[in-house]
Design an enzyme around this catalytic site. Structure first.
Site, PDB file in Angstrom:
ATOM      1  N   GLY A 128       8.402 -35.710  90.191  1.00 42.52           N
ATOM      2  CA  GLY A 128       9.330 -35.874  89.090  1.00 42.52           C
ATOM      3  C   GLY A 128       8.757 -36.339  87.767  1.00 42.52           C
TER       4      GLY A 128
ATOM      5  N   ALA B 219      21.929 -32.901  86.906  1.00 39.03           N
ATOM      6  CA  ALA B 219      23.318 -32.435  86.943  1.00 39.03           C
ATOM      7  C   ALA B 219      23.474 -31.450  85.796  1.00 39.03           C
ATOM      8  CB  ALA B 219      24.292 -33.594  86.777  1.00 39.03           C
TER       9      ALA B 219
ATOM     10  N   TYR C  41      28.032 -40.658  81.900  1.00 35.69           N
ATOM     11  CA  TYR C  41      27.111 -40.512  83.033  1.00 35.69           C
ATOM     12  C   TYR C  41      27.777 -39.686  84.134  1.00 35.69           C
ATOM     13  CZ  TYR C  41      22.963 -41.872  85.693  1.00 35.69           C
ATOM     14  OH  TYR C  41      21.783 -41.859  86.378  1.00 35.69           O
TER      15      TYR C  41
ATOM     16  N   LYS D 177      24.065 -40.899  91.968  1.00 33.64           N
ATOM     17  CA  LYS D 177      23.258 -42.110  92.188  1.00 33.64           C
ATOM     18  C   LYS D 177      23.895 -43.003  93.252  1.00 33.64           C
ATOM     19  CE  LYS D 177      19.850 -41.372  89.357  1.00 33.64           C
ATOM     20  NZ  LYS D 177      18.508 -41.070  89.863  1.00 33.64           N
TER      21      LYS D 177
ATOM     22  N   ILE E 176      16.432 -46.574  80.010  1.00 33.95           N
ATOM     23  CA  ILE E 176      15.163 -46.204  79.389  1.00 33.95           C
ATOM     24  C   ILE E 176      15.315 -44.785  78.854  1.00 33.95           C
ATOM     25  CG2 ILE E 176      12.710 -45.718  79.811  1.00 33.95           C
ATOM     26  CD1 ILE E 176      12.819 -47.773  82.075  1.00 33.95           C
TER      27      ILE E 176
END
Length: 194
Positions: A12, A95, A155, A162, A191
């Site tokens: 990743g 997503a 989100y 998650k 971040i």
């Protein structure tokens, strides 16, 4: 150098602002040997220089986690090039754009399935396929986010993914703990990443 002689797979890394990049940098500073994956040719152009920066330009492999055959090929390549591995960093999530905005209940089944496959099921599949080449004390780490336990505006679907990822970690930790394999998730906080 607490990771001297340890071999790990970083799944990743997208660029040098990726959380996975920071983890790889810290692992390398502690002596770890690293292998990296990339999704496609566009990301390969970013990942190869990062692997070279750490001295492991020969250990860069294609791996689109939506294609089981690529995960199986990854296992063969890792076994040939590294033998056993001591840790896996799973730092992938995705997503479709529609899943990150608008009203949550308007999310399509297709977007939901894609997010769960890439962000959650990939952890299960990667670990299952790599298990034969994991050392007796292998450690698996995946990345979560606060949006998996609390509502975070925009989100949306990633929050649900998650939350599912965190429960997956708990079940896998109990299951694989019997074999001496640790499975954990960390939440790095907000971040700015790719």
């Amino acid at each position: 150098m607490i990771m001297q002689g340890k071999k790990g797979l970083i799944v990743g890394v997208a660029n040098n602002k990726s959380i996975a990049y920071g983890i790889a940098k810290a692992c390398r500073a502690q002596g770890a040997e690293l292998a990296f994956t990339y999704l496609n040719d566009a990301l390969k152009k970013r990942v190869v220089p990062i692997a070279e920066e750490f001295g492991f330009g020969d250990y860069v492999y294609p791996c689109d986690v939506s294609k089981p055959e690529e995960i199986q090929e990854l296992v063969k390549s890792l076994e040939k090039d590294m033998g056993q591995i001591d840790f896996i960093v799973h730092s992938i999530a995705f997503a479709p754009k529609e899943g990150l905005s608008g009203r949550f209940y308007d999310i399509s089944k297709e977007a939901f399935d894609i997010a769960m496959d890439i962000s959650v099921y990939s952890l299960i599949e990667i670990v299952r396929e790599l298990k034969p080449i994991m050392s007796d004390s292998c450690s698996v780490l995946t990345l979560s986010y606060y949006g998996g336990v609390k509502y975070i505006p925009n989100y949306n679907l990633m929050g649900v993914a998650k939350a599912a990822l965190e429960m997956t970690v708990k079940y896998m930790a109990e299951d694989l703990g019997k074999d001496g394999i640790r499975v954990n998730a960390i939440s790095a906080g907000p971040i700015k990443t790719l």
